[in-house]
Structures are given as C-alpha cells and as structure tokens.
Design an enzyme around this catalytic site. Structure first.
Site, short mmCIF file in Angstrom:
data_model
loop_
_atom_site.label_atom_id
_atom_site.label_comp_id
_atom_site.label_asym_id
_atom_site.label_seq_id
_atom_site.Cartn_x
_atom_site.Cartn_y
_atom_site.Cartn_z
N SER A 165 37.79 21.84 39.31
CA SER A 165 36.74 21.41 40.24
C SER A 165 35.69 20.64 39.46
CB SER A 165 36.17 22.62 40.98
OG SER A 165 35.28 22.20 42.00
N THR A 166 34.43 21.07 39.51
CA THR A 166 33.34 20.32 38.89
C THR A 166 33.62 20.07 37.40
OG1 THR A 166 31.84 21.46 40.38
CG2 THR A 166 30.85 20.23 38.57
N HIS A 191 39.33 19.38 43.30
CA HIS A 191 38.42 19.25 44.44
C HIS A 191 37.78 17.86 44.39
CE1 HIS A 191 37.88 23.91 44.13
NE2 HIS A 191 39.01 23.58 44.70
N MET A 284 33.09 25.35 39.57
CA MET A 284 32.20 26.39 40.10
C MET A 284 32.97 27.31 41.04
SD MET A 284 29.11 27.44 40.02
CE MET A 284 28.09 28.61 40.92
N ASP A 287 37.81 29.70 43.05
CA ASP A 287 39.06 29.18 43.59
C ASP A 287 40.11 29.10 42.48
OD1 ASP A 287 40.91 28.07 45.35
OD2 ASP A 287 40.25 26.02 44.95
#
Length: 346
Positions: A165-166, A191, A284, A287
């Site tokens: 993700s991030t 993401h 973050m 997930d």
C-alpha cells in the site's frame, strides 16, 4: 506525531479552484489544520522553512519548476511527507520515485469531489506517520542484472503473491527489477486509484525483465508473468484443474480495500495446491496480514518488509506480530531472499 496534536498541512497548487477545494476539504477534519498554501514550487521553497508543515499536498504539473524537480531538489535535505494530487498522468510515478509518499487522483468533471477529499484526507492522516525517503531510489529505471533461475519442473509449480500500500509503488518496483525473466508467476495487489494500475503495470513491464501487465479476468498464470490487480476490482487466484487463473470482479471491499491483499492471499491459501510464497510490503493498516497467516499455515514461505525500509510499517508489522511472516527483509533484500528460497526448490 504526538497523540492529539493536529496535523499541520501545506497545500501547493497553481489552481485557485483546486487549492480552495483541498483547503476547505482538509480543514473540515478535526485532526487536520491547513497552515498555509503556495501557488508554485518557488513560493513553496520560501514558505516551507517558516511554516514547517507535517505533510505537504502538491500538484505534479505546475508552471515553472515541476513538482517532480522540486521533490528531487528539496527532499534530500528537507524530508517531509508529500502527497501528490494529480490528474491521470504517468509523471506521478516519477514523483513517487523522487520521494513522494503517496498520491490521489484529482476529480474530473464526472467524478465526486467528496470522494477525492475523503481519499486525500485519509492519505494525509497516513502520511503524517510515514517515514519519507530523503533521496530517490538508485537506478529506478534499470533492471538489475540477475541470472535466470533455469529449468526444472519444481519452479513451474510455484505461485508468488505480493501485496503493498502506501510507499508500495516504488518498493514493489525495487523488488521486481531485481528478479529474473523466468520468475514463477506472480500476482501483485497495490492499493491505487482507478486508472493508474494499467500505467503502473506498463511501467513495471518497461523496467523489469519479466512480463508485467494489468490482470484481466480469466488470465492464466504462467512462469515469467506478473499480473497487477486492477483498481476497484477484487483479484483472486482460481484453480481450474492443474492450472491457475485470476478472477478480477466487482465486489465488496475486504479489509477496507478493493483490490484487497487479504482477498488475494486468502484465495491462494484456499485453492493453491503447489508451493506458495507470500510477500507483504509497506502500507498502513492490516490488509494482507490475516491472509498471509493463512498462507503460512498452508505451508507457504512468507516474507515481510522490515520497519527500517518501510515508508509506513503497518501491514508488515501486523503480519509479523501475528506470526504470519517467516522472515523480514529490507526493501532492497526482499528479492534476494525470495530467490534464495526458490533455489532450494530445485
């Protein structure tokens, strides 16, 4: 960030319309305070030392010096989390390589401004806890010279899943460009806003040695192919006889995301009957953690990115804390850890 302290945000955008939308939208959140704005990068350079924001939102394309050139010049000596606000533009990936933490797609005429502000607000909250890179990744546009894994039926029966993700767009690239052309089939969940996964897959395909493309429903997995889950669809691995394909379909969010790393990892744990590897990267939240644990319980080898190299040590931390991770490795070493494991399967 101190608990309870407001996140101080500076907005950099040459469009008064966009600035006002972002300022009003972010200011509505009780944990965010917009402390100032700049109309271009020159203005930003003058104001940043005085305002000392916790997070900066920045347009990519502006008159004069671009956001990308600004990041390359400013961030090495002044690391600050930067969230890009961009139209559907390939240059956003150059800006991420230059050190930006994340990005949000600006709304066009048909798209909801409320959704844009919700997404931007969430990313500002995450960015306030991020560890921004102070320099671009080395040689980002060049694949590392890695010898092929060679033949052997064992490696034809391995599947690899990777979730991030991030901070993950560049971290995943750093892993992928260090892998050989004949890597076992991979499924990647990152993401990312709608419209960008196709461009991201194309970017990986240009740089890396294996074939990389955005996944399509029904695509068959095979050696030398990596598939990137399309934005806004759930991507799962499906077994048909002795073959594996992916399903990319609309559906409810899983662990707060669509596509979801958990959805992909859980599908691998449920259906894969050959050897598996799961990799969880910077991001973050949590997930992917539960899905990775299920994979490990089914005998998968699992790798988690370490705290020091993660932009946000959230997803890999949770996965490690619940016992889902066999080994932790830095962003630069994940590929070598994976390759060492694959060589034991010959």
């Amino acid at each position: 960030m101190e608990l309870g302290k407001k996140i101080r945000v500076m907005v950099v955008d040459d469009s008064a319309l966009a600035r006002n939308l972002i300022i009003q939208g972010l200011s509505a959140h009780p944990r965010i305070e917009v402390i100032g704005y700049a109309i271009n990068t020159l203005d930003a350079k003058q104001k940043l030392p005085r305002l000392k924001p916790d997070v900066v939102t920045m347009d990519v394309e502006m008159p004069g010096q671009s956001g990308i050139d600004f990041l390359k010049e400013y961030l090495p000596s002044n690391p600050v989390p930067v969230i890009l606000c961009s139209s559907l533009n390939l240059k956003v990936f150059d800006a991420l390589n230059a050190g930006a933490v994340d990005f949000v797609r600006k709304p066009d005429v048909q798209e909801s401004k409320e959704v844009f502000i919700t997404n931007l607000t969430q990313k500002v909250l995450v960015a306030s806890m991020a560890r921004p890179r102070s320099a671009p990744l080395r040689s980002p546009s060049v694949a590392v010279d890695t010898p092929n894994l060679g033949g052997g039926s064992a490696l034809d029966r391995v599947l690899v899943g990777l979730g991030a993700s991030t901070g993950g767009t560049e971290a995943t690239l750093e892993v992928m460009r260090r892998l050989p052309a004949d890597i076992p089939p991979m499924v990647i969940v990152q993401h990312m806003p709608k419209g960008f996964t196709q461009m991201y897959a194309d970017r990986l395909n240009r740089i890396c040695k294996m074939e990389v493309r955005e996944a399509r429903n029904g695509d068959e997995l095979h050696r030398g192919l990596a598939l990137v889950a399309p934005a806004d669809l759930q991507c799962r691995v499906v077994r048909i006889g002795d073959k594996y394909t992916v399903s990319c379909t609309p559906g409810e969010k899983v662990s707060g995301h669509r596509p979801s790393v958990d959805a992909m990892f859980h599908s691998m744990a449920d259906v894969v009957r050959c050897k598996m590897v799961g990799i969880i990267m910077t991001g973050m939240g949590q997930d992917g953690a539960a899905g990775l644990l299920e994979m490990r319980k089914k005998g998968a080898y699992t790798i988690g990115q370490d705290k020091e190299s993660s932009v946000v040590y959230g997803m890999p931390m949770v996965a490690n804390d619940i016992g889902a991770v066999c080994v932790q490795a830095s962003c630069e070493n994940v590929a070598s850890v994976l390759l060492r494991h694959l060589k034991t399967l010959h």
